[in-house]
Scaffold this active site. Sequence first.
Site: not given
Length: 293
Positions: A210, A17, A249
């Site tokens: 990575e 929602t 990240h």
Amino acid sequence: MSILINKNNKVIIQGMTGKEGLFHASQMISYGTNIVGGVTPGKGGKIINDIPIFNTVEDAVYNTGCDVSAIFVPYNFASDAIMESIYSGISIIVCITEGIPISDMIRIKQFLKKKNNYLIGPNCPGIISSGESKVGIMPNSVFVKKGNVGIISRSGTLTYEAADQIIKMGYGISTAVGVGGDTIVGTNVKDILKLFLYDKETKCIVIIGEIGGESEINAVKWMNNNKIKKPIIGFIAGKTAPKGKIMGHAGAIINKNIETAQYKINIMKKNGVNIVQSPAEIGKTVHDFINGY
């Protein structure tokens, strides 16, 4: 053949929602994903875009028989959402949310050791099995052709770039899995690599890694030790990254030499991975190896 998800899976969205949940639910439905419900505490009983909303995952499982969940809830509630799905018996849990505290993920990882669930993420783009189902945020417009190339990636955008190149070379994607960019994730590169290696229809695998962690190294060492061979093309991002600085990240930080890009590249080469120096070379390299096997 795909791994993890296909057109028969019944998917729910935790946090449907909210703005992100609603948007990506519509994208998943457009792709063909069988979304059978949403979960938002306090909003059970509502119907949104013809999809029933439940107060709990347990209610959703009981009423729909769902076996996959996509999590689009804020980071401060996301660990509870993951645990709720695990407790409710959801087989495949995909957590898109980023910023979950490491302490929460340590607790979740310990709990997962006793279970058979797959947790993809957190901080990931999800999973897509071309032409069948998408759970997450990968772009519909890229994954338009089913085929025999599997992708495992720690980077969302490089996943899309690799898939686009491969498809433009005339091949298709079996499944692409974004394992997530956080320091601690649920299902790692080795777990996904195993599934692709045992999948008879996946003929070639692309691993996009990575700096930071040892996930890619552990995966290719396991493959080599178990003498299971398929053509694997690898790319490791972050060759110029300085030690001790987070690069994009949360998991992309070099804490020791084994986590540098060059060290990973050397180990992967020794274990039979065909390393490309640039993401722009992935499509052509896949073409060369598929034609050579």
